[in-house]
Design a protein around this motif. Structure first.
Motif, PDB file in Angstrom:
ATOM      1  N   TRP A   1      62.776  -4.595 116.783  1.00 39.32           N
ATOM      2  CA  TRP A   1      64.203  -4.501 116.529  1.00 39.32           C
ATOM      3  C   TRP A   1      64.605  -3.029 116.458  1.00 39.32           C
ATOM      4  O   TRP A   1      63.904  -2.223 115.844  1.00 39.32           O
ATOM      5  CB  TRP A   1      64.570  -5.171 115.211  1.00 39.32           C
ATOM      6  N   THR A   2      65.750  -2.704 117.051  1.00 40.31           N
ATOM      7  CA  THR A   2      66.277  -1.344 116.979  1.00 40.31           C
ATOM      8  C   THR A   2      67.761  -1.402 116.600  1.00 40.31           C
ATOM      9  O   THR A   2      68.554  -2.062 117.275  1.00 40.31           O
ATOM     10  CB  THR A   2      66.133  -0.610 118.320  1.00 40.31           C
ATOM     11  N   TRP A   3      68.087  -0.712 115.523  1.00 42.21           N
ATOM     12  CA  TRP A   3      69.471  -0.639 115.027  1.00 42.21           C
ATOM     13  C   TRP A   3      69.878   0.830 115.089  1.00 42.21           C
ATOM     14  O   TRP A   3      69.339   1.660 114.367  1.00 42.21           O
ATOM     15  CB  TRP A   3      69.516  -1.193 113.610  1.00 42.21           C
ATOM     16  N   THR A   4      70.807   1.127 115.968  1.00 37.94           N
ATOM     17  CA  THR A   4      71.230   2.509 116.183  1.00 37.94           C
ATOM     18  C   THR A   4      72.703   2.652 115.828  1.00 37.94           C
ATOM     19  O   THR A   4      73.541   1.866 116.292  1.00 37.94           O
ATOM     20  CB  THR A   4      71.030   2.933 117.651  1.00 37.94           C
ATOM     21  N   THR A   5      73.010   3.660 115.018  1.00 32.74           N
ATOM     22  CA  THR A   5      74.393   3.964 114.660  1.00 32.74           C
ATOM     23  C   THR A   5      74.664   5.425 114.996  1.00 32.74           C
ATOM     24  O   THR A   5      73.941   6.325 114.538  1.00 32.74           O
ATOM     25  CB  THR A   5      74.659   3.724 113.165  1.00 32.74           C
ATOM     26  N   ILE A   6      75.694   5.646 115.801  1.00 30.90           N
ATOM     27  CA  ILE A   6      76.078   7.007 116.183  1.00 30.90           C
ATOM     28  C   ILE A   6      77.430   7.305 115.538  1.00 30.90           C
ATOM     29  O   ILE A   6      78.430   6.631 115.814  1.00 30.90           O
ATOM     30  CB  ILE A   6      76.164   7.163 117.708  1.00 30.90           C
ATOM     31  N   PHE A   7      77.444   8.324 114.669  1.00 31.01           N
ATOM     32  CA  PHE A   7      78.687   8.817 114.073  1.00 31.01           C
ATOM     33  C   PHE A   7      79.088  10.078 114.846  1.00 31.01           C
ATOM     34  O   PHE A   7      78.265  10.986 115.010  1.00 31.01           O
ATOM     35  CB  PHE A   7      78.501   9.166 112.598  1.00 31.01           C
ATOM     36  N   ALA A   8      80.335  10.139 115.302  1.00 31.16           N
ATOM     37  CA  ALA A   8      80.779  11.289 116.089  1.00 31.16           C
ATOM     38  C   ALA A   8      82.129  11.777 115.587  1.00 31.16           C
ATOM     39  O   ALA A   8      82.997  10.966 115.213  1.00 31.16           O
ATOM     40  CB  ALA A   8      80.876  10.933 117.573  1.00 31.16           C
ATOM     41  N   ARG A   9      82.312  13.105 115.583  1.00 34.99           N
ATOM     42  CA  ARG A   9      83.587  13.687 115.196  1.00 34.99           C
ATOM     43  C   ARG A   9      84.678  13.197 116.143  1.00 34.99           C
ATOM     44  O   ARG A   9      84.541  13.256 117.366  1.00 34.99           O
ATOM     45  CB  ARG A   9      83.509  15.216 115.242  1.00 34.99           C
ATOM     46  N   GLY A  10      85.773  12.676 115.583  1.00 36.55           N
ATOM     47  CA  GLY A  10      86.837  12.118 116.405  1.00 36.55           C
ATOM     48  C   GLY A  10      87.737  13.167 117.017  1.00 36.55           C
ATOM     49  O   GLY A  10      87.640  14.367 116.717  1.00 36.55           O
ATOM     50  N   ARG A  11      88.633  12.700 117.885  1.00 35.34           N
ATOM     51  CA  ARG A  11      89.560  13.623 118.557  1.00 35.34           C
ATOM     52  C   ARG A  11      90.582  14.191 117.593  1.00 35.34           C
ATOM     53  O   ARG A  11      91.128  15.261 117.828  1.00 35.34           O
ATOM     54  CB  ARG A  11      90.278  12.895 119.695  1.00 35.34           C
ATOM     55  N   GLN A  12      90.878  13.467 116.518  1.00 38.04           N
ATOM     56  CA  GLN A  12      91.793  13.970 115.494  1.00 38.04           C
ATOM     57  C   GLN A  12      91.004  14.280 114.226  1.00 38.04           C
ATOM     58  O   GLN A  12      89.929  13.718 113.998  1.00 38.04           O
ATOM     59  CB  GLN A  12      92.879  12.931 115.180  1.00 38.04           C
ATOM     60  N   ALA A  13      91.540  15.187 113.417  1.00 39.86           N
ATOM     61  CA  ALA A  13      90.912  15.496 112.134  1.00 39.86           C
ATOM     62  C   ALA A  13      90.943  14.263 111.239  1.00 39.86           C
ATOM     63  O   ALA A  13      91.806  13.395 111.371  1.00 39.86           O
ATOM     64  CB  ALA A  13      91.650  16.656 111.462  1.00 39.86           C
ATOM     65  N   GLN A  14      89.975  14.212 110.331  1.00 33.00           N
ATOM     66  CA  GLN A  14      89.839  13.075 109.403  1.00 33.00           C
ATOM     67  C   GLN A  14      89.534  11.776 110.133  1.00 33.00           C
ATOM     68  O   GLN A  14      89.870  10.688 109.668  1.00 33.00           O
ATOM     69  CB  GLN A  14      91.074  12.891 108.513  1.00 33.00           C
ATOM     70  N   ARG A  15      88.880  11.888 111.297  1.00 31.53           N
ATOM     71  CA  ARG A  15      88.506  10.699 112.069  1.00 31.53           C
ATOM     72  C   ARG A  15      87.044  10.807 112.481  1.00 31.53           C
ATOM     73  O   ARG A  15      86.610  11.847 112.979  1.00 31.53           O
ATOM     74  CB  ARG A  15      89.374  10.556 113.313  1.00 31.53           C
ATOM     75  N   ILE A  16      86.290   9.720 112.275  1.00 26.00           N
ATOM     76  CA  ILE A  16      84.902   9.643 112.722  1.00 26.00           C
ATOM     77  C   ILE A  16      84.755   8.385 113.560  1.00 26.00           C
ATOM     78  O   ILE A  16      85.044   7.273 113.101  1.00 26.00           O
ATOM     79  CB  ILE A  16      83.926   9.618 111.529  1.00 26.00           C
ATOM     80  N   ASP A  17      84.342   8.555 114.803  1.00 21.52           N
ATOM     81  CA  ASP A  17      84.092   7.423 115.690  1.00 21.52           C
ATOM     82  C   ASP A  17      82.665   6.924 115.493  1.00 21.52           C
ATOM     83  O   ASP A  17      81.741   7.717 115.283  1.00 21.52           O
ATOM     84  CB  ASP A  17      84.308   7.823 117.148  1.00 21.52           C
ATOM     85  N   VAL A  18      82.505   5.611 115.571  1.00 19.28           N
ATOM     86  CA  VAL A  18      81.196   4.998 115.299  1.00 19.28           C
ATOM     87  C   VAL A  18      80.839   4.062 116.451  1.00 19.28           C
ATOM     88  O   VAL A  18      81.683   3.280 116.910  1.00 19.28           O
ATOM     89  CB  VAL A  18      81.216   4.189 113.982  1.00 19.28           C
ATOM     90  N   GLU A  19      79.610   4.153 116.914  1.00 19.92           N
ATOM     91  CA  GLU A  19      79.068   3.180 117.869  1.00 19.92           C
ATOM     92  C   GLU A  19      77.785   2.617 117.291  1.00 19.92           C
ATOM     93  O   GLU A  19      76.895   3.366 116.893  1.00 19.92           O
ATOM     94  CB  GLU A  19      78.804   3.811 119.230  1.00 19.92           C
ATOM     95  N   VAL A  20      77.694   1.294 117.236  1.00 18.68           N
ATOM     96  CA  VAL A  20      76.524   0.604 116.685  1.00 18.68           C
ATOM     97  C   VAL A  20      75.897  -0.225 117.795  1.00 18.68           C
ATOM     98  O   VAL A  20      76.600  -0.935 118.522  1.00 18.68           O
ATOM     99  CB  VAL A  20      76.901  -0.295 115.496  1.00 18.68           C
ATOM    100  N   ARG A  21      74.568  -0.133 117.915  1.00 19.65           N
ATOM    101  CA  ARG A  21      73.828  -0.956 118.870  1.00 19.65           C
ATOM    102  C   ARG A  21      72.715  -1.691 118.123  1.00 19.65           C
ATOM    103  O   ARG A  21      71.943  -1.059 117.396  1.00 19.65           O
ATOM    104  CB  ARG A  21      73.228  -0.103 119.986  1.00 19.65           C
ATOM    105  N   LEU A  22      72.659  -3.005 118.316  1.00 20.13           N
ATOM    106  CA  LEU A  22      71.588  -3.813 117.736  1.00 20.13           C
ATOM    107  C   LEU A  22      70.846  -4.482 118.878  1.00 20.13           C
ATOM    108  O   LEU A  22      71.449  -5.192 119.691  1.00 20.13           O
ATOM    109  CB  LEU A  22      72.159  -4.868 116.784  1.00 20.13           C
ATOM    110  N   ALA A  23      69.523  -4.246 118.955  1.00 15.24           N
ATOM    111  CA  ALA A  23      68.736  -4.766 120.076  1.00 15.24           C
ATOM    112  C   ALA A  23      67.411  -5.316 119.573  1.00 15.24           C
ATOM    113  O   ALA A  23      66.891  -4.907 118.529  1.00 15.24           O
ATOM    114  CB  ALA A  23      68.481  -3.662 121.101  1.00 15.24           C
ATOM    115  N   THR A  24      66.871  -6.260 120.338  1.00 14.01           N
ATOM    116  CA  THR A  24      65.565  -6.826 120.033  1.00 14.01           C
ATOM    117  C   THR A  24      64.799  -7.034 121.332  1.00 14.01           C
ATOM    118  O   THR A  24      65.407  -7.235 122.397  1.00 14.01           O
ATOM    119  CB  THR A  24      65.714  -8.165 119.269  1.00 14.01           C
TER     120      THR A  24
END
Length: 600
Positions: free
Chosen positions: A245-268
């Motif tokens: 199992w692999t659980w990956t979470t990517i937190f990235a600085r958003g285009r606007q201030a006070q914003r964090i974009d998140v991408e989550v991937r769950l794989a088996t």
């Protein structure tokens, strides 16, 4: 690492009632109650021939076990397809005591519908889909619907993060993540803690032997890499059968201030039936302001002020009040937010059927002493789980090497309410495009609504109509007469125009004189019919009388008090006072209208 909590495995429930409609004895007690021809028994089942827009059949009395939620399953074929319903008597059939289901067109199908615990002596009412053609019902069965027990969840904590832990900054919003602990992160605004992640994540699945298994992700290997305004968190573990199992979470600085974009991937690496996977969990107030907050929002479902709790019975009662994991169709926006101490935190996400939102304010799921906003797999569609349960009735297959992908956004800001969170969502997301307006089609559809739907009954009309719902009876409609005359002057079809004019004349004849001022079925009412049809003197007299009646509703201090109708629920029981702006303003508006109309 495997951690077993309470069992999830459920045996197939035994049937309590089974009705075989290929056999005449089971059909005999069912009645063609409304908009149905006489029922016919065939080798394939009982045939309902639909003769109107509200077909239904009522069955015999059934004896059901007390306090037992149920499954209703049925096999049927519908020539037209569409939405069917099953009502239960409590002790009478009524709005709210029903569940709906979808039936494909011209195709044998089995439907499975969750029902609440029914009265011990009840009857069922079957509303086949459509308004024409036939529907064949082969069989119907009732069985116990076993709800999954709530596990003893490990409590999330807010332990201090190690010095030098990886962090990501977006304006005043800072996310810091534990270097080796899954789900253990902190969100700060300057020096104020807004939320923590859930640092005790667990994942539940059903193995190849239909046995429940739990993966303790907090004990799994976790790495965090920071680069270029991103934090990539990867958690890996192996289940007892060897699937990776692999659980990956990517937190990235958003285009606007006070914003964090998140991408989550769950794989088996192997197909797995997943019962519960916490893709992204925020615990607002954990490590900071705790359960105290000013406002909270689950758009479309929960709008909470300081004294309110989510899933309370202040507006809905019983099972329907539980809204921790709501049907995604109920969202007006995919947005959750909590506001406290002059700052707000929100979680938005891209809607998809396999992901649902978990919202509880305060948190009564995990005992965090704060609040919870989370995104879970599998989804919630109104039938695959109770909206109070973090677990569906059965899991969803996650296919090998086909990861589930979730995209979400964390925003924060300063403000005294959750309104800025909504404004931020609107600014960051495109609203749906306006539909193309076809004027001629609008005229045709509106004319058909007035003339050829169950809203009309003879020369009277209903405010609204829904199959089986009798709340709005037919009544005189002077406003309807005006609308139909207006349509008659604009439709291209002369025959249709003639029908509209005749229906408008019939409507006027139902309510002559002062009735043209009083009679309406719409929400927004203006004194137009008397002006159009020449009943001005009658209107002046009726408006004066109405104004005097309305004045009598006001207390000496200018308030209008709510008084419960003894035959209706107490709609004011959760309000803090016997008066309210919404109650008073309608009377004020009608009083001012009467004063303007009469010139008094």
């Amino acid at each position: 690492m495997i951690s077993l909590l309470l069992p999830l495995f459920i045996l197939a429930p035994a049937e309590l009632v089974r009705l075989d409609f290929t056999q005449a004895p089971d059909n005999a007690a069912w009645v063609a109650s409304h908009d149905l021809a006489e029922l016919r028994t065939t080798p394939e089942g009982v045939v309902f021939e639909l003769t109107g827009s509200d077909p239904y059949s009522v069955g015999p009395e059934l004896t059901m076990p007390a306090d037992t939620p149920l499954w209703l399953t049925a096999r049927l074929f519908s020539e037209s397809g569409g939405r069917g319903e099953v009502f239960w008597a409590d002790p009478n059939f009524r709005a709210g005591a029903a569940m709906s289901f979808h039936v494909p067109k011209a195709e044998w199908t089995e439907v499975k519908v969750p029902l609440p615990a029914l009265p011990t002596n009840t009857r069922l009412r079957f509303d086949p889909p459509g308004s024409e053609g036939t529907c064949t019902l082969a069989w119907m069965a009732l069985s116990e619907r076993t709800l999954r027990a709530t596990p003893e969840w490990p409590r999330p904590t807010a332990e201090p993060l190690p010095g030098g832990a990886p962090s990501l900054t977006s304006g005043e919003l800072v996310l810091t993540h534990h270097p080796s602990q899954a789900g253990d992160f902190e969100l700060r605004w300057a020096q104020t803690v807004l939320a923590r992640g859930h640092n005790q994540p667990r994942l539940a699945y059903t193995d190849d032997n239909d046995q429940p298994q739990w993966l303790d992700l907090s004990a799994a290997e976790t790495t965090v890499r920071g680069r270029g305004g991103r934090l990539e968190v990867t958690t890996r573990t192996t289940d007892p059968a060897g699937a990776e199992w692999t659980w990956t979470t990517i937190f990235a600085r958003g285009r606007q201030a006070q914003r964090i974009d998140v991408e989550v991937r769950l794989a088996t690496s192997a197909d797995r039936w997943v019962d519960y996977a916490p893709l992204l969990m925020l615990m607002p107030g954990l490590g900071g302001y705790g359960p105290a907050r000013n406002q909270a929002l689950l758009a479309g479902s929960e709008y909470l002020d300081a004294p309110d709790s989510s899933s309370s019975e202040d507006d809905l009662e019983g099972e329907q009040s539980q809204r921790q994991v709501v049907d995604i169709a109920k969202f007006t926006q995919p947005l959750m937010a909590v506001q406290a101490q002059g700052r707000w935190l929100s979680l938005a996400w891209e809607l998809q059927p396999d992901v649902c939102a978990l919202f509880d304010s305060p948190d009564r799921q995990f005992g965090s002493g704060a609040h919870v906003m989370g995104l879970l797999y599998p989804g919630s569609d109104g039938s695959n789980r109770p909206e109070s349960s973090l677990f569906p009735y059965s899991g969803k297959q996650l296919n090998a090497r086909q990861p589930l992908v979730l995209r979400a956004t964390i925003n924060a800001g300063e403000g005294g309410s959750v309104v800025p969170a909504i404004e931020t969502w609107v600014a960051q997301n495109r609203l749906p495009a306006l539909p193309r307006f076809d004027r001629n089609q609008y005229l045709l559809d509106t004319a058909a609504g007035w003339l050829d739907t169950p809203i009309r009954e003879g020369n009277r009309w209903r405010h609204a109509w829904w199959p089986g719902i009798l709340s709005f009876g037919p009544q005189a409609s002077a406003d309807g007469a005006v609308y139909m005359d207006w349509l008659a002057g604009r439709v291209r079809d002369r025959a249709l125009a003639d029908r509209l004019r005749q229906a408008a004349l019939d409507a006027r004849n139902e309510t002559p004189g002062a009735g043209l001022y009083h009679s309406s079925i719409g929400h927004v009412v203006y004194p137009v019919p008397p002006l159009v049809y020449g009943a001005v003197s009658e209107m002046l007299r009726a408006a004066g009388e109405r104004g005097q009646q309305i004045l009598g509703l006001f207390e000496p201090d200018g308030r209008v008090l709510y008084r419960q109708d003894p035959d209706r629920p107490d709609y004011g029981r959760t309000h803090f006072a016997p008066d309210a702006n919404g109650l008073t303003s309608g009377h004020v508006e009608r009083l001012l209208e009467a004063a303007i109309v009469t010139g008094d």
